[in-house]
Write a protein that holds these residues in place. Structure first.
Motif, short mmCIF file in Angstrom:
data_model
loop_
_atom_site.label_atom_id
_atom_site.label_comp_id
_atom_site.label_asym_id
_atom_site.label_seq_id
_atom_site.Cartn_x
_atom_site.Cartn_y
_atom_site.Cartn_z
N ILE A 151 0.87 -1.18 0.00
CA ILE A 151 0.00 0.00 0.00
C ILE A 151 0.90 1.23 0.00
O ILE A 151 1.72 1.41 0.91
CB ILE A 151 -0.94 0.03 1.21
CG1 ILE A 151 -1.86 -1.19 1.20
CG2 ILE A 151 -1.76 1.32 1.22
CD1 ILE A 151 -2.78 -1.28 2.42
N SER B 213 1.23 5.45 -0.20
CA SER B 213 0.50 6.69 0.02
C SER B 213 1.47 7.80 0.38
O SER B 213 2.70 7.61 0.34
CB SER B 213 -0.56 6.49 1.11
OG SER B 213 -1.44 7.61 1.16
N MET C 274 -1.90 8.96 4.30
CA MET C 274 -1.21 7.92 5.07
C MET C 274 -2.07 7.45 6.23
O MET C 274 -1.99 6.28 6.64
CB MET C 274 0.13 8.45 5.58
CG MET C 274 1.25 8.45 4.56
SD MET C 274 1.65 6.82 3.90
CE MET C 274 2.10 5.94 5.39
N ALA D 83 -4.15 4.82 4.83
CA ALA D 83 -3.32 3.66 4.53
C ALA D 83 -3.09 2.83 5.79
O ALA D 83 -3.17 1.58 5.76
CB ALA D 83 -1.99 4.12 3.93
N TYR D 84 -2.80 3.49 6.92
CA TYR D 84 -2.64 2.79 8.19
C TYR D 84 -3.92 2.06 8.59
O TYR D 84 -3.90 0.90 9.01
CB TYR D 84 -2.27 3.78 9.30
CG TYR D 84 -0.84 4.26 9.30
CD1 TYR D 84 0.24 3.38 9.33
CD2 TYR D 84 -0.56 5.63 9.29
CE1 TYR D 84 1.54 3.84 9.34
CE2 TYR D 84 0.74 6.09 9.30
CZ TYR D 84 1.79 5.19 9.33
OH TYR D 84 3.08 5.66 9.34
N VAL E 296 3.26 -1.06 4.07
CA VAL E 296 2.84 0.31 3.85
C VAL E 296 4.07 1.18 3.59
O VAL E 296 5.02 1.18 4.38
CB VAL E 296 2.04 0.86 5.04
CG1 VAL E 296 1.57 2.29 4.77
CG2 VAL E 296 0.85 -0.05 5.34
N ASP F 20 5.38 5.10 2.75
CA ASP F 20 5.14 6.55 2.69
C ASP F 20 6.14 7.13 1.68
O ASP F 20 7.35 7.14 1.92
CB ASP F 20 5.37 7.16 4.08
CG ASP F 20 5.02 8.64 4.15
OD1 ASP F 20 4.84 9.27 3.08
OD2 ASP F 20 4.94 9.17 5.28
N ILE G 10 -3.12 4.94 -2.54
CA ILE G 10 -4.18 5.73 -1.92
C ILE G 10 -3.75 7.19 -1.84
O ILE G 10 -2.66 7.49 -1.34
CB ILE G 10 -4.48 5.22 -0.49
CG1 ILE G 10 -4.87 3.74 -0.51
CG2 ILE G 10 -5.59 6.06 0.16
CD1 ILE G 10 -5.01 3.12 0.88
N SER H 23 -11.97 4.13 4.61
CA SER H 23 -11.09 2.97 4.80
C SER H 23 -11.85 1.65 4.73
O SER H 23 -11.30 0.63 4.29
CB SER H 23 -10.34 3.08 6.12
OG SER H 23 -11.23 3.15 7.21
#
Length: 322
Positions: free
Chosen positions: A205, A207, A212, A215-216, A231, A233, A258, A311
């Motif tokens: 994922i 973002s 973010m 995303a979390y 994930v 960043d 995202i 989400s």
């Protein structure tokens, strides 16, 4: 470690770099009288005097003056009040600021930072809520920075202030009040280097900035379903960390991107195309992109809520690909 807000972190970065380099100065609307519309320049003028200046309501003048000052050897910081207003100064931004170093064959540089508060807040409506970072991904000569937390905001802003190229520093309006751990010692965050904030094996994922948070949330919800998301960043969009993206996708074999910005033509489109061109054989499912609908941001609270990233909906769509 101490916790400070995103706004405080950027203010610290400004103070530290302005002490080190007397060529750095700041100009914008209401940054002296009000300390910046989000308090991100509060008290700066008291410490640095006429190196912090209020300007007329003219984005064209602010960016044009900054470009000229940068060419003359200064290191200006131009505050845009709202990122949406950058459209007023587009000629200065993409025809002048971005191209002068190239047009002059490297004989001059344009070391300036444009600080641009962006994204949705609460009922800001169509002209004060936009995420326009993808516009500038299509303009060679500009660095685009998109931090998601106070520590990165400080480290990236310090790096931007030292760079000899023009940097557009997008700082999400909601994030200004968010607190996070920020080291007290001197540090920089490298422009162009992404960060893996959660290790995973089943899907990547990607973002940046305010998204973010989603995303979390999505990663946590997938974890409960037995799906372990990695994930990333991005932190900067120009340049973006291609190596980190490919390394992760080759490991997880799935990709979701995202962002709060409009999905059509957004940063996710560039990343998806890059992965499709360079790692298609590693993918076990179609690349997924999540962003805002292709409409202006609505003022109406119920419509704005519907417009925002959800989400639960993202998690449901990702699960369907497994």
């Amino acid at each position: 470690m101490r916790q400070i807000t995103f706004a405080q972190a950027t203010l610290e970065a400004m103070k530290e770099e302005m002490i080190k380099d007397e060529n750095i100065f700041v100009m914008g609307e209401d940054i002296v009288r009000q300390g910046g519309i989000f308090g991100q320049f509060k008290g700066l003028q008291a410490e640095f005097g006429d190196r912090v200046m209020d300007m007329p309501i003219s984005e064209t003048a602010i960016i044009g003056a900054a470009v000229g000052a940068a060419m003359a050897g200064m290191r200006p910081v131009a505050d845009m009040h709202f990122a949406d207003f950058m459209g007023v100064a587009m000629d200065e931004l993409f025809n002048q600021m971005a191209k002068i170093r190239y047009m002059f064959g490297g004989q001059t540089t344009v070391p300036m930072v444009v600080r641009a508060p962006d994204g949705m807040s609460s009922c800001g409506a169509a002209q004060h809520s936009q995420s326009i970072e993808a516009w500038f991904m299509n303009i060679p000569g500009v660095i685009v920075v998109t931090p998601s937390n106070p520590a990165d905001a400080k480290g990236l802003l310090k790096s931007a202030l030292r760079d000899n190229n023009p940097v557009i520093f997008f700082e999400n309006k909601i994030l200004y009040k968010e607190k996070g751990e920020v080291p007290e010692d001197e540090y920089l965050v490298t422009i162009g280097k992404a960060k893996v904030v959660k290790e995973g094996t089943d899907i990547t994922i990607i973002s940046y900035s305010i998204a973010m948070k989603k995303a979390y949330e999505v990663a946590e919800k997938l974890e409960k379903e037995g799906i372990h998301a990695e994930v990333i960043d991005l932190r900067t969009l120009v340049p973006y960390d291609k190596e980190a993206i490919l390394e992760s996708v080759k490991k997880t074999h799935r990709l979701a991107i995202i962002h709060e910005a409009v999905k059509q033509g957004g940063a996710g489109s560039e990343i998806a195309a890059f992965v499709a061109e360079n790692a298609l054989e590693y993918l076990d499912a179609p690349i997924m992109r999540f962003g805002a609908p292709f409409t202006p941001v609505p003022f109406s609270p119920p419509l704005e809520k519907e417009y925002r990233l959800d989400s639960d909906k993202i998690t449901k769509e990702i699960k369907e690909k497994f």
